[in-house]
Write a protein that holds these residues in place. Sequence first.
Motif, PDB file in Angstrom:
ATOM      1  N   LYS A  15       0.818  -1.221   0.000  1.00 37.92           N
ATOM      2  CA  LYS A  15       0.000   0.000   0.000  1.00 37.92           C
ATOM      3  C   LYS A  15       0.848   1.266   0.000  1.00 37.92           C
ATOM      4  O   LYS A  15       0.433   2.310  -0.521  1.00 37.92           O
ATOM      5  CB  LYS A  15      -0.951  -0.001   1.198  1.00 37.92           C
ATOM      6  CG  LYS A  15      -0.267   0.160   2.556  1.00 37.92           C
ATOM      7  CD  LYS A  15      -1.282   0.327   3.679  1.00 37.92           C
ATOM      8  CE  LYS A  15      -0.566   0.622   5.004  1.00 37.92           C
ATOM      9  NZ  LYS A  15      -1.531   0.884   6.094  1.00 37.92           N
ATOM     10  N   ASP A  16       2.051   1.189   0.572  1.00 38.73           N
ATOM     11  CA  ASP A  16       2.875   2.388   0.717  1.00 38.73           C
ATOM     12  C   ASP A  16       3.429   2.925  -0.594  1.00 38.73           C
ATOM     13  O   ASP A  16       3.909   4.064  -0.643  1.00 38.73           O
ATOM     14  CB  ASP A  16       4.034   2.110   1.675  1.00 38.73           C
ATOM     15  CG  ASP A  16       3.565   1.850   3.105  1.00 38.73           C
ATOM     16  OD1 ASP A  16       2.455   2.320   3.442  1.00 38.73           O
ATOM     17  OD2 ASP A  16       4.286   1.167   3.858  1.00 38.73           O
ATOM     18  N   PHE A  62      -3.751   6.561  -3.192  1.00 40.20           N
ATOM     19  CA  PHE A  62      -4.713   6.575  -2.082  1.00 40.20           C
ATOM     20  C   PHE A  62      -6.050   5.929  -2.419  1.00 40.20           C
ATOM     21  O   PHE A  62      -6.763   5.460  -1.538  1.00 40.20           O
ATOM     22  CB  PHE A  62      -4.955   8.019  -1.636  1.00 40.20           C
ATOM     23  CG  PHE A  62      -5.783   8.833  -2.602  1.00 40.20           C
ATOM     24  CD1 PHE A  62      -7.160   8.914  -2.466  1.00 40.20           C
ATOM     25  CD2 PHE A  62      -5.182   9.526  -3.656  1.00 40.20           C
ATOM     26  CE1 PHE A  62      -7.928   9.659  -3.356  1.00 40.20           C
ATOM     27  CE2 PHE A  62      -5.938  10.259  -4.546  1.00 40.20           C
ATOM     28  CZ  PHE A  62      -7.312  10.334  -4.403  1.00 40.20           C
ATOM     29  N   LEU A  84      -7.883  -1.151   0.001  1.00 39.92           N
ATOM     30  CA  LEU A  84      -7.023  -1.836   0.961  1.00 39.92           C
ATOM     31  C   LEU A  84      -7.474  -3.281   1.108  1.00 39.92           C
ATOM     32  O   LEU A  84      -8.659  -3.574   1.307  1.00 39.92           O
ATOM     33  CB  LEU A  84      -7.095  -1.124   2.318  1.00 39.92           C
ATOM     34  CG  LEU A  84      -6.064  -1.542   3.372  1.00 39.92           C
ATOM     35  CD1 LEU A  84      -4.659  -1.154   2.933  1.00 39.92           C
ATOM     36  CD2 LEU A  84      -6.409  -0.908   4.710  1.00 39.92           C
ATOM     37  N   VAL A 132      -2.706  -3.437  -1.328  1.00 35.27           N
ATOM     38  CA  VAL A 132      -3.923  -2.930  -1.975  1.00 35.27           C
ATOM     39  C   VAL A 132      -4.242  -3.779  -3.196  1.00 35.27           C
ATOM     40  O   VAL A 132      -3.368  -4.468  -3.756  1.00 35.27           O
ATOM     41  CB  VAL A 132      -3.763  -1.452  -2.394  1.00 35.27           C
ATOM     42  CG1 VAL A 132      -3.770  -0.546  -1.180  1.00 35.27           C
ATOM     43  CG2 VAL A 132      -2.509  -1.237  -3.229  1.00 35.27           C
ATOM     44  N   GLU A 180     -11.174   2.051  -3.826  1.00 34.01           N
ATOM     45  CA  GLU A 180     -11.670   2.005  -2.442  1.00 34.01           C
ATOM     46  C   GLU A 180     -13.063   2.621  -2.386  1.00 34.01           C
ATOM     47  O   GLU A 180     -13.221   3.839  -2.514  1.00 34.01           O
ATOM     48  CB  GLU A 180     -10.706   2.747  -1.515  1.00 34.01           C
ATOM     49  CG  GLU A 180     -11.087   2.689  -0.056  1.00 34.01           C
ATOM     50  CD  GLU A 180     -11.214   1.265   0.457  1.00 34.01           C
ATOM     51  OE1 GLU A 180     -12.369   0.750   0.492  1.00 34.01           O
ATOM     52  OE2 GLU A 180     -10.175   0.657   0.810  1.00 34.01           O
ATOM     53  N   SER A 187      -9.445   7.603   5.563  1.00 38.89           N
ATOM     54  CA  SER A 187      -8.268   7.223   6.343  1.00 38.89           C
ATOM     55  C   SER A 187      -7.014   7.207   5.472  1.00 38.89           C
ATOM     56  O   SER A 187      -5.960   7.707   5.874  1.00 38.89           O
ATOM     57  CB  SER A 187      -8.496   5.846   6.974  1.00 38.89           C
ATOM     58  OG  SER A 187      -7.334   5.397   7.638  1.00 38.89           O
ATOM     59  N   ARG A 188      -7.139   6.658   4.251  1.00 37.28           N
ATOM     60  CA  ARG A 188      -5.985   6.593   3.341  1.00 37.28           C
ATOM     61  C   ARG A 188      -5.565   8.000   2.887  1.00 37.28           C
ATOM     62  O   ARG A 188      -4.375   8.297   2.764  1.00 37.28           O
ATOM     63  CB  ARG A 188      -6.331   5.732   2.128  1.00 37.28           C
ATOM     64  CG  ARG A 188      -6.307   4.251   2.408  1.00 37.28           C
ATOM     65  CD  ARG A 188      -4.893   3.706   2.499  1.00 37.28           C
ATOM     66  NE  ARG A 188      -4.267   3.598   1.172  1.00 37.28           N
ATOM     67  CZ  ARG A 188      -2.959   3.585   0.984  1.00 37.28           C
ATOM     68  NH1 ARG A 188      -2.135   3.710   2.005  1.00 37.28           N
ATOM     69  NH2 ARG A 188      -2.460   3.462  -0.234  1.00 37.28           N
ATOM     70  N   GLU A 195      -3.715   9.578   5.687  1.00 37.21           N
ATOM     71  CA  GLU A 195      -2.411   8.925   5.809  1.00 37.21           C
ATOM     72  C   GLU A 195      -1.435   9.414   4.746  1.00 37.21           C
ATOM     73  O   GLU A 195      -0.236   9.554   5.002  1.00 37.21           O
ATOM     74  CB  GLU A 195      -2.631   7.409   5.665  1.00 37.21           C
ATOM     75  CG  GLU A 195      -1.417   6.530   5.835  1.00 37.21           C
ATOM     76  CD  GLU A 195      -1.765   5.053   5.605  1.00 37.21           C
ATOM     77  OE1 GLU A 195      -0.908   4.337   5.065  1.00 37.21           O
ATOM     78  OE2 GLU A 195      -2.875   4.639   5.949  1.00 37.21           O
ATOM     79  N   MET A 196      -1.954   9.713   3.530  1.00 36.30           N
ATOM     80  CA  MET A 196      -1.094  10.104   2.408  1.00 36.30           C
ATOM     81  C   MET A 196      -1.124  11.611   2.150  1.00 36.30           C
ATOM     82  O   MET A 196      -0.631  12.071   1.119  1.00 36.30           O
ATOM     83  CB  MET A 196      -1.503   9.326   1.154  1.00 36.30           C
ATOM     84  CG  MET A 196      -1.389   7.816   1.328  1.00 36.30           C
ATOM     85  SD  MET A 196      -1.742   6.877  -0.181  1.00 36.30           S
ATOM     86  CE  MET A 196      -0.256   7.217  -1.134  1.00 36.30           C
TER      87      MET A 196
END
Length: 469
Positions: free
Chosen positions: A364-365, A369, A373, A380, A400, A408-409, A412-413
């Motif tokens: 996922k990293d 985005f 997930l 992903v 997603e 949330s993603r 996070e990004m």
Amino acid sequence: MASIVQEPALTVRKLYQEYQAFGGKTVVLSGWVRNNRGQKEFGFIDLNDGSFFETIQVVYEDGKIENFKDVQKFRVGSSVAIEGILELTPLMKQPFEIKARKIDLLGDSPEDYPIQPKRHSREFLRENAHLRMRTNLFSAVFRVRSEVSFAIHSFLNARDFVYVHTPIITGSDAEGAGEMFRVTTLELESLVKSGAKEIDFGKDFFGKATNLTVSGQLQVESYAMAYRNVYTFGPTFRAENSNTQRHASEFWMIEPEIAFADLKDDMRLQEDMVKYIVNHVLTRCPKEIEFFDSFVEKGLKAKLEHVLATPFRTVTHHDAIEILIKSGETFENTPVQGEDLATEHEKYLTRHFNGPVFVMDWPKDIKAFYMRLNDDGKTVAAVDLLVPGSGELCGGSQREERLDMLLSRMKEMHVPEKDLWWYLDLRRYGGCKHAGFGMGLERMIMYVTGVDNIRDVIPFPRTPRNCEF
């Protein structure tokens, strides 16, 4: 001498398709001189009108045409109109030729015409991109480009996809691609002279910072939530200071999006579309493929036929990295779990699987985005399609659809919600599982032609420090 009356309907392609029906009949053609070999009492013109890869040999003789001495001097690149008798030549390499009765010069071509009948370097031809399609190589490349584009539309239209024109100018870099071309009407020189430390884009044409698009995916997703199956197909732009053979600053992308579909459906669509395109090119461009097979990539035709006959393989990103680590190969870029694949890795994997292969479930990293997930919380539902010779051809994912997970993603990004309020609405109002992918048109053309430089499959390539024509 009376001028030749031209019939636009009669082309070199039509004559090759129906030459037996024209045997012994008078035909009228117009086209360009690829070569003119004048001798004492007769001569030969290789005529090409752009409708077909092959040329037609036109034989002219002293005493049979009034302007024999003039025709002997017609130069390469000149446009001409020809009237003559089509004579069948079953024992010769070309099944027919034209015995000229009249030849008119329509447009002269001086001796400094760059595309003379000899071998030219590709670099020289890039410098003459306005003329290079008059050579065999680029005549073949750009006809195939046309056919590939038509095949894509045909494939998707037959499956009831709606074609959506997404915007070229976009209001943010919310896609996360970075390195975008800025679009502005502000007088930048005046701003510099005034000593302004920041640019107030509120005073710009659109009242905000705008750029050329890197992808139409986010916009086309909104249409998938109304039409189910949609696609966008148009130019995209990356201000990436890269001078590799695989990257250009302007290129074309095909981006289908399918609702009520998951990653497996997405992969199936990719495989079906690639095979459809390959079959279309083999069927519609046999002369071009024969040429590429002989002079560009030996074994190209067999490679493409193998693709049609072989189911695409599938491997997870984790397992792909393990294959690379255990391969015993020395790579310039050491394969590491959790990291991206380099071009050399992609090429090795296609050799390992002896054909196209899907690499799925990416960390996922290193992905965007909007990709769904997986249950492991670490990967992903993303997939890259790798093909022999070209490496990555398509990149796609299941999107997603869960609003809380998407938010949330994004957090996070560091993707700002305010720029994508409308994208979040797609999850609020009747959202559903959906997936899609992007295919680079130029990558597809490189794959089916064997041409290894993206600059040679784009009519007028745009690359760092190059924006001619």
